[in-house]
Design a protein around this motif. Structure first.
Motif, short mmCIF file in Angstrom:
data_model
loop_
_atom_site.label_atom_id
_atom_site.label_comp_id
_atom_site.label_asym_id
_atom_site.label_seq_id
_atom_site.Cartn_x
_atom_site.Cartn_y
_atom_site.Cartn_z
N UNK A 51 39.27 14.22 -15.66
CA UNK A 51 38.79 14.75 -16.95
C UNK A 51 38.62 13.60 -17.94
N UNK A 52 39.60 12.72 -17.91
CA UNK A 52 39.57 11.57 -18.81
C UNK A 52 38.35 10.70 -18.49
N UNK A 53 38.09 10.47 -17.20
CA UNK A 53 36.90 9.70 -16.83
C UNK A 53 35.66 10.36 -17.41
N UNK A 54 35.54 11.68 -17.23
CA UNK A 54 34.36 12.39 -17.72
C UNK A 54 34.21 12.21 -19.23
N UNK A 55 35.32 12.30 -19.94
CA UNK A 55 35.27 12.16 -21.40
C UNK A 55 34.84 10.74 -21.77
N UNK A 56 35.33 9.76 -21.03
CA UNK A 56 34.96 8.37 -21.33
C UNK A 56 33.45 8.15 -21.13
N UNK A 57 32.91 8.66 -20.01
CA UNK A 57 31.48 8.46 -19.77
C UNK A 57 30.67 9.18 -20.85
N UNK A 58 31.13 10.36 -21.25
CA UNK A 58 30.42 11.11 -22.29
C UNK A 58 30.38 10.31 -23.58
N UNK A 109 40.91 14.25 -24.71
CA UNK A 109 40.37 14.71 -25.98
C UNK A 109 39.94 13.58 -26.91
N UNK A 110 40.72 12.51 -26.93
CA UNK A 110 40.48 11.47 -27.92
C UNK A 110 39.05 10.91 -27.90
N UNK A 111 38.54 10.48 -26.74
CA UNK A 111 37.17 9.94 -26.76
C UNK A 111 36.15 10.97 -27.23
N UNK A 112 36.41 12.24 -26.95
CA UNK A 112 35.45 13.29 -27.35
C UNK A 112 35.54 13.56 -28.84
#
Ligand code: ASP
Ligand code: MG
Length: 417
Positions: free
Chosen positions: A201-208, A263-266
């Motif tokens: 999930x964290x990876x996905x948020x980072x790429x987003x 959550x943070x990157x998003x």
């Protein structure tokens, strides 16, 4: 562009992979598709690492379980006589070779270079399958772009460098879809690292965040964020909207909805996160967004099983003060263990941690140098967020409570599992 993340449960079978294909085909936007290891592969690979690192004889047997599991999915997806079989055979040959050598002295290093294969294998299978089905995509080995330090098993992402590399690699010239791995990354010297369990999930948020995505969707085997685990509760409800803050609090308490770092990157870029069902992709699911208004919340129940409750009392009977706490926490950090609950008194310190068989005994031995250590294994940490009296009664119901902790919105209990 959008980011789609498919967790282990959504790709645990051939049907799951087919459902993934249907979802992707219906999407018109450019996509980065982030995939976890299939089903419980990461657990299976952890068994491989533990045997390998401790020189146990069942390494190859454990590897065989991983191979058979994937082979079955591949057989069902492709029939036989395809290129994927030789790719898979080669991967497992290489793994075998690696595992017939002696492990290095770093458990964390060995862990990452072995466990990461779960994601490499799943994305290889899925990317290939999609291409064969004319759902054209490009495979990206994310270890070449997502860069971390060498803090194995919990790599710290170099955001600026990774952003540059991710932007260069996934620029959508010549493809509308990239298929890549969650959870894994690489150092600048190309050693494999991971981001911590459930890190996809964290990876996905980072790429987003790096690619300024419109949104992230996490496709799960549940219809959205629920107020309780449907496997444990008869009556559950979907929470349609949550604020980023609520989502962080829930995941911090152990809710399996999303990895705590997601959550943070998003939030920084106000990118909404959808949690949706891959079984019923037409349903709205839940959205985590920048909500400030007080959304009415039902009681939310979070069970964290397989915990250990540790109680430490300094041998010299000294107070539990700052230096003591900081030395306890650095010891935990050196084992990559997080405390899921802490409670202090004048001369004792209690904490709940995940039970990890591989390191438990050596960690306890180290603690025993300075502390009297008491512990209960097989305990469960139950959190009720937005608790009510009825909710508490329902949960406690005559249980023997070891620890209780209450704040304005959250109540937590440690009970026998
Ligand atoms: N496969 C990894 C795990 O099971 C990462 C993830 O699923 O997010 O922890
Ligand atoms: Mg997972």
């Amino acid at each position: 562009m959008k980011v789609y993340k498919f967790g282990g449960a959504s790709v645990r079978s051939a049907d799951g992979v087919k459902a993934l294909k249907n979802i992707i085909e219906k999407t018109t936007e450019n996509l980065v598709v982030v995939i976890s290891a299939m089903g419980k592969t990461t657990n299976m690979l952890e068994a491989v690492v533990n045997s390998f690192f401790n020189g146990k004889p069942d390494v190859m047997q454990n590897l065989r379980i991983v191979k058979d599991f994937h082979q079955n999915i591949v057989n069902e997806l492709y029939g036989d006589k395809t290129e994927i079989n030789s790719i898979l055979a080669e991967i497992f040959e290489n793994l075998k070779k690696m595992l017939s050598q002696k492990a290095s002295l770093s458990y964390d290093f060995e862990y990452d270079r072995i466990v990461s294969w779960g994601e490499i294998i799943s994305t290889t299978i899925v990317s290939n399958y999609l291409n064969l089905q004319n759902c054209k995509n490009k495979f990206v080995d994310i270890r070449t772009c997502l860069k971390t330090d060498d803090n194995y098993r919990e790599g710290n992402v170099d955001y600026a460098l990774s952003k540059k590399l991710v932007e260069e690699t996934m620029d959508f010239s010549g493809t509308k879809i990239y298929v890549t791995q969650g959870f894994i990354a690489g150092t600048i010297t190309n050693q494999t690292t991971t981001l911590g369990r459930e890190g996809s999930d964290y990876s996905a948020a980072l790429f987003a965040s790096m690619l300024d995505a419109q949104s992230v969707s996490i496709w799960k085997d549940v219809s959205g964020v629920m107020n309780a685990d449907p496997k444990l509760y008869n009556e559950v409800e979907i929470i349609p909207r949550l604020s980023y803050k609520e989502a962080i609090e829930l995941s911090y308490c152990g809710a399996a909805i999303i990895h705590p770092k997601t959550v943070k990157p998003l939030k920084n870029k106000k990118i909404p996160l959808y949690v949706r069902s891959f079984v019923e992709p037409d349903k709205a699911g839940s959205v985590i967004n920048d909500y400030y208004e007080k959304v009415d919340m039902p009681p939310i129940y979070i069970h964290k099983a397989n915990q250990v409750l540790l109680t430490l009392t300094p041998r010299d009977f000294s107070f539990i003060a700052e230096e003591r706490l900081s030395s306890i926490f650095s010891l935990l950090a050196s084992y990559k263990i997080k405390a899921s609950l802490i409670q202090t008194s004048a001369i004792s310190f209690s904490l709940c941690i995940d039970y990890n068989q591989a390191i438990f005994n050596s960690m306890i031995a180290e603690l025993k140098d300075d502390y009297e250590v008491l512990y209960n294994t097989n305990v469960e940490l139950i959190t009720i967020r937005h608790y009510t009296k009825e909710a508490i009664d329902k949960i406690i119901d005559g249980k023997n409570v070891f620890v209780e902790q209450r704040s304005r919105l959250t109540i937590r209990f440690v009970v026998p599992d």
